[in-house]
Design a protein around this motif. Structure first.
Motif, PDB file in Angstrom:
ATOM      1  N   THR A   1       0.869  -1.171   0.000  1.00 13.90           N
ATOM      2  CA  THR A   1       0.000   0.000   0.000  1.00 13.90           C
ATOM      3  C   THR A   1       0.911   1.227   0.000  1.00 13.90           C
ATOM      4  O   THR A   1       2.106   1.125   0.306  1.00 13.90           O
ATOM      5  N   VAL A   2       0.360   2.379  -0.300  1.00 14.87           N
ATOM      6  CA  VAL A   2       1.163   3.599  -0.296  1.00 14.87           C
ATOM      7  C   VAL A   2       1.713   3.858   1.111  1.00 14.87           C
ATOM      8  O   VAL A   2       2.871   4.237   1.265  1.00 14.87           O
ATOM      9  N   ALA A   3       0.900   3.620   2.131  1.00 18.41           N
ATOM     10  CA  ALA A   3       1.359   3.804   3.516  1.00 18.41           C
ATOM     11  C   ALA A   3       2.537   2.885   3.831  1.00 18.41           C
ATOM     12  O   ALA A   3       3.511   3.308   4.469  1.00 18.41           O
ATOM     13  N   GLU A   4       2.466   1.635   3.381  1.00 18.54           N
ATOM     14  CA  GLU A   4       3.574   0.702   3.612  1.00 18.54           C
ATOM     15  C   GLU A   4       4.831   1.152   2.879  1.00 18.54           C
ATOM     16  O   GLU A   4       5.936   1.057   3.410  1.00 18.54           O
ATOM     17  N   ALA A   5       4.679   1.639   1.658  1.00 17.90           N
ATOM     18  CA  ALA A   5       5.840   2.099   0.878  1.00 17.90           C
ATOM     19  C   ALA A   5       6.491   3.308   1.542  1.00 17.90           C
ATOM     20  O   ALA A   5       7.724   3.407   1.597  1.00 17.90           O
ATOM     21  N   MET A   6       5.677   4.221   2.063  1.00 21.08           N
ATOM     22  CA  MET A   6       6.224   5.409   2.731  1.00 21.08           C
ATOM     23  C   MET A   6       6.920   5.000   4.041  1.00 21.08           C
ATOM     24  O   MET A   6       7.992   5.538   4.362  1.00 21.08           O
ATOM     25  N   LYS A   7       6.341   4.070   4.764  1.00 16.91           N
ATOM     26  CA  LYS A   7       6.948   3.581   6.010  1.00 16.91           C
ATOM     27  C   LYS A   7       8.281   2.887   5.708  1.00 16.91           C
ATOM     28  O   LYS A   7       9.265   3.080   6.396  1.00 16.91           O
ATOM     29  N   ASP A   8       8.282   2.080   4.644  1.00 17.79           N
ATOM     30  CA  ASP A   8       9.498   1.381   4.207  1.00 17.79           C
ATOM     31  C   ASP A   8      10.582   2.386   3.843  1.00 17.79           C
ATOM     32  O   ASP A   8      11.759   2.197   4.169  1.00 17.79           O
ATOM     33  N   LEU A   9      10.199   3.457   3.178  1.00 22.32           N
ATOM     34  CA  LEU A   9      11.142   4.507   2.784  1.00 22.32           C
ATOM     35  C   LEU A   9      11.743   5.193   4.012  1.00 22.32           C
ATOM     36  O   LEU A   9      12.935   5.446   4.072  1.00 22.32           O
ATOM     37  N   ALA A  10      10.910   5.452   5.009  1.00 23.37           N
ATOM     38  CA  ALA A  10      11.367   6.127   6.227  1.00 23.37           C
ATOM     39  C   ALA A  10      12.352   5.280   7.021  1.00 23.37           C
ATOM     40  O   ALA A  10      13.213   5.812   7.709  1.00 23.37           O
ATOM     41  N   HIS A  11      12.226   3.963   6.891  1.00 26.72           N
ATOM     42  CA  HIS A  11      13.113   3.078   7.640  1.00 26.72           C
ATOM     43  C   HIS A  11      14.336   2.642   6.840  1.00 26.72           C
ATOM     44  O   HIS A  11      15.063   1.765   7.250  1.00 26.72           O
TER      45      HIS A  11
END
Length: 91
Positions: free
Chosen positions: A80-90
């Motif tokens: 999901t977009v939220a998962e991709a953004m979270k993955d990017l932040a980590h």
């Protein structure tokens, strides 16, 4: 028949999806330099290999991010977009 895994409805026929281009986080328009903004708008990495891309499941209208090996044309995972953004932040 080519199948694409959707994070919302599961694996579906490719005919139900629309490709939306390379997924790249947008720089903050209020704080980025003109050079960085220009690079974001005009430069793309077209080299074959694993890339993140925007995809849309047309019947539901859900946009998501897919990691796809463009050399082999294989979907490795979808987020999901939220998962991709979270993955990017980590990182």
């Amino acid at each position: 028949m080519k199948l694409i895994p959707c994070p919302k409805v599961g694996t579906r026929p490719a005919s139900e999806f629309v490709y939306g281009g390379l997924w790249r986080p947008m720089p903050d328009p209020d704080s980025t330099t003109d050079m960085a903004w220009s690079h974001y708008v005009f430069h793309r990495d077209g080299a074959p290999g694993v890339q993140r891309e925007w995809w849309c499941h047309a019947p539901t209208g859900m946009w998501f991010v897919a990691e796809r090996d463009t050399l082999k044309d294989e979907f490795l995972r979808t987020l999901t977009v939220a998962e991709a953004m979270k993955d990017l932040a980590h990182g």
